[in-house]
Scaffold this active site. Structure first.
Site, short mmCIF file in Angstrom:
data_model
loop_
_atom_site.label_atom_id
_atom_site.label_comp_id
_atom_site.label_asym_id
_atom_site.label_seq_id
_atom_site.Cartn_x
_atom_site.Cartn_y
_atom_site.Cartn_z
N LYS A 1 -86.16 33.55 -46.67
CA LYS A 1 -86.67 33.59 -45.29
C LYS A 1 -87.93 34.45 -45.22
CE LYS A 1 -86.28 33.42 -40.61
NZ LYS A 1 -85.52 33.33 -39.40
N ARG B 1 -94.44 46.97 -21.60
CA ARG B 1 -95.32 46.23 -22.53
C ARG B 1 -94.96 46.46 -24.00
NH1 ARG B 1 -99.62 48.04 -19.30
NH2 ARG B 1 -100.06 46.54 -17.64
N GLU C 1 -76.60 28.75 -42.34
CA GLU C 1 -78.03 29.08 -42.51
C GLU C 1 -78.36 29.36 -43.99
OE1 GLU C 1 -80.04 28.61 -40.05
OE2 GLU C 1 -79.05 29.12 -38.16
N HIS D 1 -81.91 21.83 -37.09
CA HIS D 1 -81.91 22.49 -35.78
C HIS D 1 -82.33 21.59 -34.63
CE1 HIS D 1 -81.27 26.07 -38.13
NE2 HIS D 1 -81.24 26.83 -37.06
N ASN E 1 -86.52 24.83 -39.57
CA ASN E 1 -85.91 24.11 -38.44
C ASN E 1 -85.05 22.94 -38.88
OD1 ASN E 1 -87.13 25.77 -36.51
ND2 ASN E 1 -89.04 24.63 -36.67
N HIS F 1 -79.53 22.24 -32.31
CA HIS F 1 -79.76 22.92 -31.02
C HIS F 1 -79.29 22.06 -29.86
CE1 HIS F 1 -82.93 26.20 -32.14
NE2 HIS F 1 -81.70 26.66 -32.15
N HIS G 1 -73.54 28.48 -33.21
CA HIS G 1 -74.87 28.06 -33.67
C HIS G 1 -74.82 27.44 -35.08
CE1 HIS G 1 -79.23 28.14 -34.09
NE2 HIS G 1 -79.06 28.71 -35.27
N1 LIG Z 1 -84.51 34.75 -33.94
C1 LIG Z 1 -84.24 33.91 -34.90
O1 LIG Z 1 -85.05 33.65 -35.79
C2 LIG Z 1 -82.89 33.26 -34.93
C3 LIG Z 1 -82.48 32.56 -36.06
C4 LIG Z 1 -81.20 32.02 -36.08
C5 LIG Z 1 -80.37 32.19 -34.98
N2 LIG Z 1 -80.81 32.87 -33.90
C6 LIG Z 1 -79.93 33.07 -32.72
O2 LIG Z 1 -78.80 33.83 -33.14
C7 LIG Z 1 -77.73 33.55 -32.25
C8 LIG Z 1 -76.46 33.39 -33.03
O3 LIG Z 1 -76.20 34.58 -33.74
P1 LIG Z 1 -74.73 34.98 -34.19
O4 LIG Z 1 -74.09 33.82 -34.81
O5 LIG Z 1 -74.87 36.22 -34.96
O6 LIG Z 1 -73.98 35.19 -32.80
P2 LIG Z 1 -73.49 36.45 -31.94
O7 LIG Z 1 -74.54 37.47 -31.84
O8 LIG Z 1 -72.95 35.88 -30.68
O9 LIG Z 1 -72.29 37.05 -32.81
C9 LIG Z 1 -71.16 36.28 -33.03
C10 LIG Z 1 -69.87 36.98 -32.60
O10 LIG Z 1 -69.51 37.94 -33.56
C11 LIG Z 1 -69.27 39.20 -32.94
N3 LIG Z 1 -69.60 40.20 -33.95
C12 LIG Z 1 -70.84 40.53 -34.38
N4 LIG Z 1 -70.75 41.35 -35.43
C13 LIG Z 1 -69.44 41.56 -35.67
C14 LIG Z 1 -68.72 42.30 -36.65
N5 LIG Z 1 -69.35 42.93 -37.63
N6 LIG Z 1 -67.36 42.31 -36.58
C15 LIG Z 1 -66.73 41.60 -35.62
N7 LIG Z 1 -67.35 40.86 -34.69
C16 LIG Z 1 -68.70 40.84 -34.72
C17 LIG Z 1 -70.13 39.17 -31.72
O11 LIG Z 1 -69.67 40.06 -30.75
C18 LIG Z 1 -69.95 37.72 -31.28
O12 LIG Z 1 -68.75 37.58 -30.60
C19 LIG Z 1 -78.12 32.32 -31.49
O13 LIG Z 1 -78.44 32.70 -30.17
C20 LIG Z 1 -79.35 31.80 -32.20
O14 LIG Z 1 -80.24 31.13 -31.34
C21 LIG Z 1 -82.04 33.40 -33.86
ZN LIG Z 2 -80.42 28.75 -36.91
#
Ligand SMILES: NC(=O)c1ccc[n+]([C@@H]2O[C@H](COP(=O)([O-])OP(=O)(O)OC[C@H]3O[C@@H](n4cnc5c(N)ncnc54)[C@H](O)[C@@H]3O)[C@@H](O)[C@H]2O)c1
Ligand SMILES: [Zn+2]
Length: 352
Positions: free
Chosen positions: A214, A112, A176, A235, A232, A239, A255
């Site tokens: 943000k 939880r 973003e 998005h 959004n 998306h 993304h």
């Molecule tokens: N919760 C929210 O409010 C919110 C907002 C925007 C996006 N998201 C989500 O975030 C995700 C995308 O995030 P992302 O773009 O960070 O993707 P990700 O977490 O897949 O990271 C991208 C790639 O970079 C690599 N990586 C990470 N840090 C690194 C570093 N310092 N050096 C080398 N490689 C590194 C990871 O292993 C991966 O291969 C999506 O699933 C999206 O839906 C969530």
């Molecule tokens: Zn986003």
């Protein structure tokens, strides 16, 4: 280092912010500390974090959006259970948005809810995914279909991690940043226009500004009833493009890249509906085209629209958009008919 304190969560931003993490660990004396990594952050980021931790157990998952699913979630819960995590344990999410979203969800649901801390390592996670308390996983190919809201105990944004981030991932986060400028801050947009190239050294300065936007928006409207919907922008279409690329099993569109495509098409819609002037639309189009590949291949407009129909933002069966009415100012809750969306996809990406 800068601190941003709100009623619900605290963020430390800048060089040296990892010391705040050690201080919290000493203060809280957690029963056990777990660190969630993927194969890339284990290699590139864990060595930088280790000096700030005493004992911890490592949980490693495979990197990539395709693993943001129930199976990986089960593996994380399994490892927490095997290592006898209890309600006073802590999970540190060391990675990009996938690690933050999924690690946060795993922690928020295990027994939880146990404490968790985000240490974002991608630009996207630093300026967006780690802030605001949205946690979740994809389900049956639908992005973020299962999830909840819960803020981490702390967010630590240390830009040094960006040094190893591949350029295409840096660009994904850049989308973003652009979004924050377009929906809320003309000044940030103008600063972005002055950038000659995207690299960690120049991006550095923009991170704090983007996080502030943000934080301000999510603090005003934590449950996304009003102004938070502005985030959004790009998005609804973005998306759908990202989900379609996951479903068709070919190369997954990142993304931020998908959001850049989405912002182009949604700016076009904003202009068609006479919110956004032609001058500003052209400015956005040319800026996006300068930094991103604006072609889509292998996807069709009708299946994208079908995917949009699943969007959580929809109300009463209508596809709802968060648009802009000028740069720096959002236009919320706009229902669009399928015909206009089809026309946007067709005009912007030449798909049918
Ligand atoms: N919760 C929210 O409010 C919110 C907002 C925007 C996006 N998201 C989500 O975030 C995700 C995308 O995030 P992302 O773009 O960070 O993707 P990700 O977490 O897949 O990271 C991208 C790639 O970079 C690599 N990586 C990470 N840090 C690194 C570093 N310092 N050096 C080398 N490689 C590194 C990871 O292993 C991966 O291969 C999506 O699933 C999206 O839906 C969530
Ligand atoms: Zn986003």
């Amino acid at each position: 280092m800068k601190e941003i304190f709100t009623k619900q969560f605290n963020v430390f931003v800048g060089a040296g912010s990892l010391t705040q993490l050690s201080e919290l660990l000493i203060e809280k004396s957690y029963s056990k500390v777990f660190v969630l990594v993927d194969n890339h952050t284990k290699k590139h980021c864990l060595p930088l974090l280790k000096p700030f931790l005493a004992q911890f157990d490592l949980i490693e998952i495979k990197s990539g959006e395709i693993y943001k699913n129930t199976e990986t979630l089960k593996d994380i819960w399994q490892k927490l259970q095997d290592c006898k995590a209890d309600r006073s344990s802590l999970l540190i999410n060391l990675g990009g948005g996938v690690i933050c979203d999924m690690g946060g969800f795993a922690a928020a649901t295990f027994k939880r809810g146990i404490d968790f801390i985000h240490v974002p390592t991608t630009l996207l996670a630093m300026v967006d995914a780690s802030i605001g308390g949205k946690l979740g996983i994809d389900f049956n190919g639908i992005k973020n279909e299962i999830g909840l809201f819960k803020h981490p105990s702390l967010i630590v944004v240390e830009p040094v991690f960006l040094k190893t981030l591949p350029l295409e991932e840096l660009k994904s986060g850049f989308a973003e940043l652009i979004k924050h400028g377009l929906v809320a801050d003309k000044k940030l947009w103008n600063m972005l226009q002055d950038l000659k190239e995207i690299n960690p050294n120049v991006i550095h300065k923009l991170i704090l500004q983007s996080i502030k936007i943000k934080v301000k928006i999510v603090s005003k409207d934590p449950n996304e009833k009003g102004i938070r919907k502005s985030l959004n922008f790009g998005h609804t279409i973005g998306h759908a493009i990202e989900s379609a690329s996951i479903l068709n099993g070919k190369k997954v569109i990142l993304h931020g890249q998908a959001v850049a495509l989405g912002m182009f098409a949604e700016s076009w819609i904003s202009h068609q509906l006479k919110y956004l002037s032609q001058k500003e639309f052209y400015q956005i189009e040319s800026f996006l085209k300068q930094h991103f590949d604006m072609q889509i291949s292998g996807l069709d407009a009708h299946s994208l629209i079908d995917l949009m129909a699943h969007d959580k933002k929809n109300e009463a069966g209508k596809i709802q958009f968060s648009l802009i009415h000028k740069i720096g100012s959002p236009k919320l809750k706009i229902n669009c008919d399928h015909e206009l969306i089809f026309k946007a996809l067709n005009t912007c990406f030449n798909i049918t």
